[in-house]
Design an enzyme around this catalytic site. Sequence first.
Site, short mmCIF file in Angstrom:
data_model
loop_
_atom_site.label_atom_id
_atom_site.label_comp_id
_atom_site.label_asym_id
_atom_site.label_seq_id
_atom_site.Cartn_x
_atom_site.Cartn_y
_atom_site.Cartn_z
N SER A 101 -9.80 -4.60 14.32
CA SER A 101 -9.88 -3.59 13.25
C SER A 101 -11.17 -3.75 12.44
O SER A 101 -11.17 -3.60 11.22
CB SER A 101 -8.65 -3.69 12.36
OG SER A 101 -8.49 -5.01 11.88
N GLU A 145 -10.96 -9.65 14.28
CA GLU A 145 -9.93 -8.73 14.75
C GLU A 145 -10.57 -7.44 15.23
O GLU A 145 -11.67 -7.07 14.80
CB GLU A 145 -9.00 -8.39 13.59
CG GLU A 145 -8.21 -9.55 13.09
CD GLU A 145 -7.23 -9.08 12.04
OE1 GLU A 145 -6.05 -8.94 12.38
OE2 GLU A 145 -7.65 -8.83 10.91
N ASP A 154 -13.34 -1.74 0.55
CA ASP A 154 -13.37 -3.01 -0.19
C ASP A 154 -14.32 -4.03 0.45
O ASP A 154 -14.33 -5.20 0.05
CB ASP A 154 -11.96 -3.61 -0.30
CG ASP A 154 -11.34 -3.94 1.04
OD1 ASP A 154 -11.64 -3.25 2.03
OD2 ASP A 154 -10.54 -4.90 1.11
N LYS A 173 -12.02 -11.53 5.78
CA LYS A 173 -13.13 -11.07 6.61
C LYS A 173 -14.24 -10.57 5.69
O LYS A 173 -13.99 -10.26 4.53
CB LYS A 173 -12.66 -9.98 7.57
CG LYS A 173 -11.88 -8.84 6.95
CD LYS A 173 -11.26 -8.01 8.05
CE LYS A 173 -10.47 -6.82 7.52
NZ LYS A 173 -9.09 -7.15 7.13
N SER A 228 -8.07 -0.82 0.98
CA SER A 228 -9.04 -1.05 2.03
C SER A 228 -9.73 0.21 2.54
O SER A 228 -10.47 0.84 1.82
CB SER A 228 -8.33 -1.79 3.18
OG SER A 228 -9.21 -2.04 4.22
N HIS A 229 -9.43 0.58 3.77
CA HIS A 229 -10.08 1.70 4.43
C HIS A 229 -9.32 3.01 4.23
O HIS A 229 -9.71 4.04 4.77
CB HIS A 229 -10.15 1.39 5.93
CG HIS A 229 -8.78 1.10 6.47
ND1 HIS A 229 -8.09 -0.03 6.11
CD2 HIS A 229 -7.97 1.80 7.28
CE1 HIS A 229 -6.89 -0.01 6.70
NE2 HIS A 229 -6.80 1.09 7.42
N ASP A 234 -16.18 -0.82 4.79
CA ASP A 234 -15.03 -0.03 4.31
C ASP A 234 -14.95 -0.08 2.79
O ASP A 234 -15.83 -0.64 2.12
CB ASP A 234 -13.73 -0.50 4.97
CG ASP A 234 -13.31 -1.89 4.51
OD1 ASP A 234 -14.17 -2.63 4.00
OD2 ASP A 234 -12.12 -2.24 4.65
N THR A 255 -1.60 -9.78 13.97
CA THR A 255 -2.50 -8.96 13.15
C THR A 255 -2.32 -9.32 11.68
O THR A 255 -1.20 -9.44 11.21
CB THR A 255 -2.15 -7.47 13.36
OG1 THR A 255 -2.43 -7.15 14.71
CG2 THR A 255 -2.96 -6.57 12.44
N ARG A 272 0.85 -1.20 0.00
CA ARG A 272 0.00 0.00 0.00
C ARG A 272 0.88 1.24 0.00
O ARG A 272 1.74 1.39 0.87
CB ARG A 272 -0.91 0.02 1.22
CG ARG A 272 -1.97 -1.05 1.12
CD ARG A 272 -2.99 -0.98 2.22
NE ARG A 272 -3.81 -2.18 2.15
CZ ARG A 272 -4.65 -2.56 3.08
NH1 ARG A 272 -4.80 -1.84 4.18
NH2 ARG A 272 -5.36 -3.67 2.95
C1 G16 Z 1 -5.70 -5.39 7.15
C2 G16 Z 1 -5.55 -6.82 7.62
C3 G16 Z 1 -6.14 -6.97 8.98
C4 G16 Z 1 -5.54 -5.97 9.94
C5 G16 Z 1 -5.71 -4.58 9.39
C6 G16 Z 1 -5.00 -3.53 10.22
O1 G16 Z 1 -7.06 -5.13 6.96
O2 G16 Z 1 -6.17 -7.72 6.73
O3 G16 Z 1 -5.86 -8.27 9.39
O4 G16 Z 1 -6.13 -6.06 11.18
O5 G16 Z 1 -5.17 -4.51 8.10
O6 G16 Z 1 -3.63 -3.76 10.16
P1 G16 Z 1 -2.60 -2.75 10.78
O7 G16 Z 1 -2.94 -2.63 12.23
O8 G16 Z 1 -1.26 -3.37 10.53
O9 G16 Z 1 -2.78 -1.42 10.08
P2 G16 Z 1 -7.57 -4.33 5.70
O10 G16 Z 1 -9.05 -4.23 5.90
O11 G16 Z 1 -6.85 -3.00 5.75
O12 G16 Z 1 -7.16 -5.13 4.51
#
Ligand code: G16
Length: 547
Positions: free
Chosen positions: A366, A364, A281, A377, A113-114, A279, A345, A24
């Site tokens: 998050s 999780e 995605d 998820k 993602s978010h 979010d 995580t 990212r």
């Molecule tokens: C991703 C991962 C999750 C994780 C989240 C936050 O989610 O798939 O398992 O909990 O990032 O990660 P970090 O604390 O390292 O920022 P997503 O929805 O962003 O793909």
Amino acid sequence: MDSNVIDVAVQAYQDQRPGTSGLRKKVTVFQQPNYLENFVQAIYEGAKRPRFVVLGGDGRYFMPEAIMKIINVLAANGCLKIVVPMNGILSTPAASALIRRISAAGGIILTASHNPGGPDGDFGIKYNNANGAPAEEKLTEEIYQISKNLTSYKSLFKTPKIELSKYNVYQVGETKVAVVDPVSNYAELIGMIFDIPKLKSKIGLGKFNILVDCMNGVMGPYAKIILCRLIGCDEKMVINSTPLPDFGGLHPDPNLTYAKDLVERMKNDPSIQFGIAFDGDGDRNMALGAGGFFVSPGDSLAIIANNFHCISKKSSRGFARSFATSPAIDRVAAKQDKPIFVTPTGWKYFGALLDRCRIDICGEESFGIGSNHIREKDGLWACLAWLSIMIDKGKGLKEIVHDHWAEFGRDYFRRYDYENCDSAKCQSMLDELETLLVGKSLVGKKFGTNQDYEVSETGNWEYVSPIDYSVTPKQGLYVKFTNESRFVLRLSGTGSSGATIRLYLNGYSRENLEEDNETFFKELLAIAYQITKIPEYSGRNEPDVIT
Ligand code: G16
């Protein structure tokens, strides 16, 4: 060799190490010459030349160009079949479902993602394996090593003309590119899991009012077909439902700070009984009860686990949560005499447990909850899980949460994010803290005004996989206290610039069930600041986001 394939000589980039869930970066980073092509070449080689690939993403800025570039590199490398959803738009859960359903060798998912979108926002790319799960650490590390030493990537001499806005199959040299419907396969899978006629009879046509905020991410089309067309919810109650490249300026992160439209409408309109935000995605969710009552992700996970019988006739074989997530689900596992696995995580760690049928529910802090139906998820699955539970019990979300606390006690949880901090200073903070916590010199020390926070354990948490016994060290610096409180500190692996510090606070009470989080954690937060020195190293006394 095919006369339409050329080798393009390139300089390798040195910054393509994937984080928690793929690579990212800012859009502008991905727009550098060959940046994306290099990484796709590295994926293709690292993943052992997959011949059948699903390719799509969350519709964010730069995605259409990226899809064309990726088709070009994949076809030039000899990939025989590429399945792309119409307009390239595919939620992350639907991508996982599609890879599994059509037995693809893997998938390339374009999402950050978010994270915010648009020309100044973020872009992301990740590889999922044939089981539909995000590539595990071993593979992402191999991809990174290949990317650092790349000298060329393969490209087609003549770029193919492919229209993503129409269903069609194109022949590009040896490669077939199929443009398919993004929703139907996922909708079918959901239809096999949930009792849609029952949900329709109890929810449809205004019997139970729900409000759905798609945050202008990918979820609008899924919500309209599954929640409105199949279950009968009112289309007007699906808001921010058009996927937009910049999410219409929204930050598509479903929490109390960014899902403002949902929170405000729930507070102002008592007729809305349940609300949910997704979010960008579509894998994360934030669920709210009437009046905007917030259920923490850890409680949401525990409650869904405890009431799995409302969703499925089979009982769950076990549960899993990430280390930073509250242990509310551990109490459910203990009651049901089921195993609970604690992972680092990153959803990629659940894949192996799901594949081996060790667990059926995982999640999780998050805002991510999922089950064994796919290997990501799933926001819409969580929405339907909550609806099924509420219908079955004939109770609202708030009442169910209160019942749960009354039975199990309450696990208080809060996460503080300090975004875009100086990376070098953060690293120094972690180094100093690690020396302190691994050294164990704090154990036995007492903190707090009444000295009732006595340190019982400190360290840097390490994961030993129960499947292959591989060890993943340094997954969270933690301090535990004898009163069942703890804090955990780690750096986010999903940010695109600077460092984001995540501080997670936990506490537990059997009797004190109604305190607000701010008051409950006042003392623990001060202790965490004192031990971690976050204000000193980050220059911040306040977090940017609290969830
Ligand atoms: C991703 C991962 C999750 C994780 C989240 C936050 O989610 O798939 O398992 O909990 O990032 O990660 P970090 O604390 O390292 O920022 P997503 O929805 O962003 O793909």
